[in-house]
Design a protein around this motif. Sequence first.
Motif, PDB file in Angstrom:
ATOM      1  N   GLU A  71      24.400 -19.824 -85.432  1.00 22.57           N
ATOM      2  CA  GLU A  71      23.678 -18.755 -84.633  1.00 22.57           C
ATOM      3  C   GLU A  71      22.169 -18.392 -84.753  1.00 22.57           C
ATOM      4  O   GLU A  71      22.708 -17.849 -86.214  1.00 22.57           O
ATOM      5  N   CYS A  98      22.354  -8.082 -84.952  1.00 23.25           N
ATOM      6  CA  CYS A  98      23.268  -8.101 -84.697  1.00 23.25           C
ATOM      7  C   CYS A  98      23.864  -9.743 -85.982  1.00 23.25           C
ATOM      8  O   CYS A  98      24.974  -9.675 -86.060  1.00 23.25           O
ATOM      9  N   GLU A 136      21.945 -13.957 -77.723  1.00 24.55           N
ATOM     10  CA  GLU A 136      21.703 -12.450 -76.994  1.00 24.55           C
ATOM     11  C   GLU A 136      21.430 -12.859 -75.408  1.00 24.55           C
ATOM     12  O   GLU A 136      22.217 -11.452 -74.941  1.00 24.55           O
ATOM     13  N   HIS A 160      31.947 -14.456 -86.763  1.00 25.54           N
ATOM     14  CA  HIS A 160      30.369 -13.390 -86.791  1.00 25.54           C
ATOM     15  C   HIS A 160      30.519 -12.275 -87.743  1.00 25.54           C
ATOM     16  O   HIS A 160      31.487 -11.990 -87.773  1.00 25.54           O
TER      17      HIS A 160
HETATM   18 ZN    ZN Z   1      25.852 -10.989 -81.693  1.00 17.08          ZN
END
Ligand code: ZN
Length: 468
Positions: A71, A98, A136, A160
């Motif tokens: 991501e 994030c 997101e 993550h």
């Molecule tokens: Zn995230």
Amino acid sequence: MIAKYEEDLKRIASDVWEHPEPGFCEYESSRIQTEYLRSQGFEVTENVADTRTGYIAKFGSGHPVIALLGEFDALYGLGQVADCAEYKPNGEAMGHGCGHHLLGTGCIGAGLLLRDYLKETGRSGTVLVCGCPAEESGSGKAYMARDGVFKDVDIALAWHPSVYNQVDTGSSQSCIQCYFRFHGVASHAAGSPEKGRSALDAVELMDVGVNYLREHMESTDRVHYAITNAGGMSPNVVQAEAEVKYLIRSTTNAKCSRLYQRVINIAKGAALMTDTTLEVVFDEGLSNTIPNFVLEEVVTAAFKECGLPEYTEEELAYAQKFKDTYPDTTTYDQLADYILDKRGLLADIKNNPICRILVENRPSDLCSMGSTDVGDVSWVVPTQSLNTACYSYGAGAHSWQWVAEGKSSIAMKGMYKAAEVLAAAAVKLYEDPEIIKKAKEEFDMRTDGQPYECLIPADVKPHVIGEE
Ligand SMILES: [Zn+2]
């Protein structure tokens, strides 16, 4: 192994951090990553599933096909000066709160290790580094799954950035996000109120109705709303237009769809009460995550083999500065029951500024509160995710602290470790197709013949937040 790529990965992650972009608009981030992957011998397909910035970078041929889910989108309101242990906006509208600048880049690191492995061994096998946009807000992977991007994939692996070193277990919630738009009639609120029909009244009545619904839904259901158009600034005008955005969550797609219908009924009731009309505009939908205990075991074994990052005194002092900004108040009873050694984890949180242990779980079906578009991939192909400690204990995801720590050496070490663990797990899968077979059997058992049905209606295309 990873050491020779560390400088490249650090440069890419830092570059993406410096170009924080919203979902489906990660043009610069996507360009930085795809250019590099091409230079490393990957065959890159861009604009996958009409997502504009989504890409698939492929190396190798034949099965097993292993996808790494990266991501790279950022978050609004989180621009923050790097390495600064106090809230200090850096003038950017967005920030990587994030850690997705690490997430996508860590998958590239794993991709490089697996390219080298496939080259050196001459084995049959393909690695796909997937640049998945708009996690997101935007449901990027859901569109990719819906469009069949993962149909030939055998196993998907993800990670993550986190405060813990931990392999995921359990599920995540399905969710549907949509706008309820009410249309009424404007009039002078004092002079001719009888001619007006208030859309704002409809929004308020809908919200009241939903708040009564809460008592009669499952305790694991969640419904949140934001009034996105209150109809204007003038109390003396009957508000002809008003809109409320809802996010509806449950533990499975089927339950989420049923809850969504109940919320729609309440909205219809509000429209009837106020003599307004209702328009429902679908925005996003995410599937629950299908756990896979076979893959959990493989990834846990890989993590143990790879070990944990070591930190210098300077790095520990750096992490401590950030830990001090957000004292950790975690208590024993707040830790998930699937954590094998809750006491050990609490002691680690108390004694260290950053996670120094591998937090082990007993495999669990528990659904955690919150949703991810990894869920949609897990409905198509056996999928497993892990976390590495990239940030100090204390603040959690979507905080200025995570943005500030994002380019630090501890963040990079977490990313390098994730790349190593993902690659080590993938190598186990390339070398033992029996594991893939067992993971698929578990997938079949859990999905029990139910086909994947993306919650996003077919006519809804990838769109930027606020657009339709
Ligand atoms: Zn995230």
